[in-house]
Scaffold this motif. Sequence first.
Motif, short mmCIF file in Angstrom:
data_model
loop_
_atom_site.label_atom_id
_atom_site.label_comp_id
_atom_site.label_asym_id
_atom_site.label_seq_id
_atom_site.Cartn_x
_atom_site.Cartn_y
_atom_site.Cartn_z
N PHE A 325 0.84 -1.19 0.00
CA PHE A 325 0.00 0.00 0.00
C PHE A 325 0.88 1.24 0.00
CE2 PHE A 325 -3.42 -2.78 1.71
CZ PHE A 325 -4.38 -2.46 0.75
N ASN A 326 0.46 2.24 -0.76
CA ASN A 326 1.21 3.49 -0.81
C ASN A 326 1.12 4.22 0.52
OD1 ASN A 326 2.48 5.87 -1.65
ND2 ASN A 326 0.56 6.75 -2.37
N ASN A 327 2.27 4.46 1.12
CA ASN A 327 2.36 5.20 2.38
C ASN A 327 3.26 6.42 2.13
OD1 ASN A 327 2.87 6.24 4.91
ND2 ASN A 327 3.24 4.24 5.87
N PRO A 328 2.67 7.63 2.10
CA PRO A 328 3.46 8.82 1.79
C PRO A 328 4.66 9.02 2.72
CG PRO A 328 1.13 9.34 1.74
CD PRO A 328 1.24 7.96 2.30
N GLY A 329 4.59 8.46 3.91
CA GLY A 329 5.68 8.64 4.86
C GLY A 329 6.71 7.53 4.82
#
Length: 353
Positions: A325-329
């Motif tokens: 999953f894309n996690n900006p952090g």
Amino acid sequence: MSFLTLTHVQKSFGPVQVVKDFNMSIEKGEFISFLGPSGCGKTTILRMIAGFETPSGGTISINGKSQQNLRPNQRNIGMVFQAYALFPNMNVAENVAFGLKVAGAPKTEIAARVKEMLGLIRLDHLADRYPYQMSGGQQQRVALARALAPKPQVLLLDEPLSALDAKIRVSLREEIRAIQQKLGITTVFVTHDQEEALSISDRIVVMNAGKADQIGTPFEVYNTPATRFVASFVGTLNVIEAKVVDPASNRVAIGDQQLTLRHSIAAFKAGDPISLAMRPETGSLAESAEGDTALTGKVVSAHFLGSVIRTRMDLGGSTISFDMFNNPGLLPPAAGETVTLRFAASDLLVLLD
């Protein structure tokens, strides 16, 4: 008793057999999707149910009545085609009323039914428009209303969304499903789009070379594919080549890494090659991830796909993909980085054909 039954149905065009001994029982009110590539026989089955093609063998019955000697107009079946097939010289209301007029229904009954159908597809405000004045999605909704107006016992849809753009397809397929559930009509939907089939079906028939490789719920077809073809056609799949180490303990080797499968491989011998399948969404790189199995390899690439990042990992001879999953952090792993993917042993499926 099943409502729509196909028993040992076959169809040949000359020497070519396009449908091979097909059997299926469909319950009243079920939404069934036929899924498969072009030329697999799915549309031919639909056309035989409709009466546009005659089976070379076998029988088709609806509500206990054989359809063998009935013409298409005697079967009380509604059909929606890929092309909208609306009459260009008729407005929306007249198109919807067409089947009822042909059946000789009274004018008051026709008017009431047309109003009901246009309300159902939420186009009652466009009753006086002509097809050329409407969008593709609106035209297909009118085609659906026209098919439903005579109150058919079975609704057939032959790739009705394939000519529409992606966003309209999603909204219209949800609308079709909602209407089908509201009316409780037995529906057969033909598509080559796996997402469509998975999202709206009660059961899916995965067709391959004229036969059904698997019939099951979307959950069953996706998570427990019956054949290699189903596993590869439905969803994205990693196929991993391994070798049997100890069949009694379900032990296999992938390159220089060994792991124990949850599925039995007692039919194999030590040293036999074996193909394993794993979905990209399986597993996690987190050290705290639950799972009793792991594979370690080097990152080849990471592709940003919006909500997920698909990463390719080299296991020393074979490459697999997995999704995060894309996690900006959290930055994705870099090419060349060694990572460990943790997952449950039951997520590795054994492909037998």
